[in-house]
Design an enzyme around this catalytic site. Structure first.
Site, PDB file in Angstrom:
ATOM      1  N   ASP A  14      -8.526 -40.859  27.245  1.00  0.00           N
ATOM      2  CA  ASP A  14      -7.318 -40.389  27.931  1.00  0.00           C
ATOM      3  C   ASP A  14      -7.669 -39.596  29.186  1.00  0.00           C
ATOM      4  O   ASP A  14      -8.780 -39.077  29.329  1.00  0.00           O
ATOM      5  CB  ASP A  14      -6.485 -39.518  26.984  1.00  0.00           C
ATOM      6  CG  ASP A  14      -5.005 -39.816  27.068  1.00  0.00           C
ATOM      7  OD1 ASP A  14      -4.550 -40.276  28.138  1.00  0.00           O
ATOM      8  OD2 ASP A  14      -4.299 -39.599  26.077  1.00  0.00           O
ATOM      9  N   ASP A  45       3.091 -44.810  26.188  1.00  0.00           N
ATOM     10  CA  ASP A  45       3.358 -44.079  24.951  1.00  0.00           C
ATOM     11  C   ASP A  45       4.711 -44.470  24.350  1.00  0.00           C
ATOM     12  O   ASP A  45       5.029 -44.050  23.239  1.00  0.00           O
ATOM     13  CB  ASP A  45       3.353 -42.574  25.213  1.00  0.00           C
ATOM     14  CG  ASP A  45       1.949 -42.044  25.462  1.00  0.00           C
ATOM     15  OD1 ASP A  45       0.987 -42.702  25.025  1.00  0.00           O
ATOM     16  OD2 ASP A  45       1.809 -40.979  26.074  1.00  0.00           O
TER      17      ASP A  45
END
Length: 319
Positions: free
Chosen positions: A233, A303
């Site tokens: 990430d 997401d």
């Protein structure tokens, strides 16, 4: 249709201009506002490549051409042509509140449903009980995982599932052992306040000593357990960009060198762990670009996992 794609993960500029004679000019390349690279006599500089596609079959033909090219000539590694495992990620099920037994309980139910990969997300390292501390301290938290990553990974694999791990190696929390030891490794202008975003700062991976340290701690972590997948990430933008190891006249190199450092970190880890599926993530799909596909053949698209909304997201991303 004509399409242009830049094989680069950093700052870029793309524009199309039509002049008074109806002539159209398209440009794509490094962004001039954030880039400058002085060349000494006899020196050279290699810019990112721009890939151009022409299609008589419209946007679909253009997209197909890019997909064929990038899947076979840009993406690489053991995972390039393999079917991807169906995964479950513990993040929204537990956030930071977990231990080994709770993780395995989730994995047991997932295995019964046929899910193939269990991913341990944020919170497994340092003293990471909240999102304002311990980024940069890539040492397993023995309070939560007394048997280390190996303990939980082995139990998950005994269920017939693969095991994956979340990392955010480009970041550091001001409340961390790493920052206390090396505050100058975080990007910022000496003597001025540093802007925090998500309670974190960005490490300058353009500096060899920073790159070497992060490589070492991640190799130790990934070597400590049978790990099959890594979700990498990168959750904030860069601000107050300043390279402490470069003179004033070379500050324009900083952001370019940062991306080269990211690529080098990927290269080192892939070389050391060729069996791991690395997936790039940046606040969702913020790093879904051709440059990153050369290192991570899979990208975390979003997401947003709402099934209906995701159909539109996948379609848009495919272009």
């Amino acid at each position: 249709a004509i399409g242009v794609s830049l094989v680069w993960s950093g700052d870029f500029l793309a524009d199309v201009e039509v002049d008074q004679y109806a002539t159209t000019r398209l440009r794509m390349g490094l962004h001039p506002d954030s880039f400058a690279w002085p060349l000494a006599p006899g020196a050279s500089f290699t810019s990112p490549e721009a890939v151009t596609v022409h299609s008589t079959a419209g946007l679909g033909g253009m997209s197909d051409a890019f997909h064929r090219l990038y899947r076979t000539r840009l993406a690489r590694g053991e995972w390039r042509d393999r079917p991807r495992p169906v995964l479950i990620n513990n993040w929204e099920g537990t956030y930071f509140d977990f231990d080994e037994d709770r993780l395995v309980a989730i994995a047991q139910v997932a295995a019964e449903l046929g899910i193939e990969l269990f991913v341990l997300d944020d919170g497994w390292f340092g003293v990471r009980d909240s999102d304002d501390r311990s980024l940069g301290d890539w040492v397993v938290d023995r309070r939560k995982l007394p048997n280390g990553l190996e303990g939980v990974a082995t139990r998950v694999r005994d269920l017939g599932m693969a095991f994956g791990l979340w990392i955010e190696p480009e970041m550091v929390s001001p409340d961390s052992d790493l920052y206390r030891a090396h505050p100058d490794w975080a990007i910022g202008v000496p003597g001025l306040a540093q802007t925090e975003s998500r309670q974190q700062l960005v490490l300058d991976l353009g500096r060899p000593e920073v790159l070497d340290h992060i490589t070492g701690v991640l190799v130790d972590a990934l070597s400590s357990a049978p790990i099959d997948y890594v979700k990498w990430d990168m959750n904030r933008t860069m601000t107050e960009t300043f390279a402490r190891d470069l003179p004033p006249e070379r500050q324009g190199e900083m952001r370019f060198r940062y991306i080269l450092g990211v690529y080098e970190l990927y290269r080192r880890l892939i070389e050391r762990f060729p069996h791991i599926l690395f997936e790039s993530c940046s606040s969702g799909g913020g790093r879904f670009d051709a440059g990153m596909l050369a290192f991570a053949p899979q990208a975390w698209t979003s997401d947003d996992t709402d099934a209906m909304e995701r159909l539109a997201i996948q379609w848009g991303t495919s272009l």
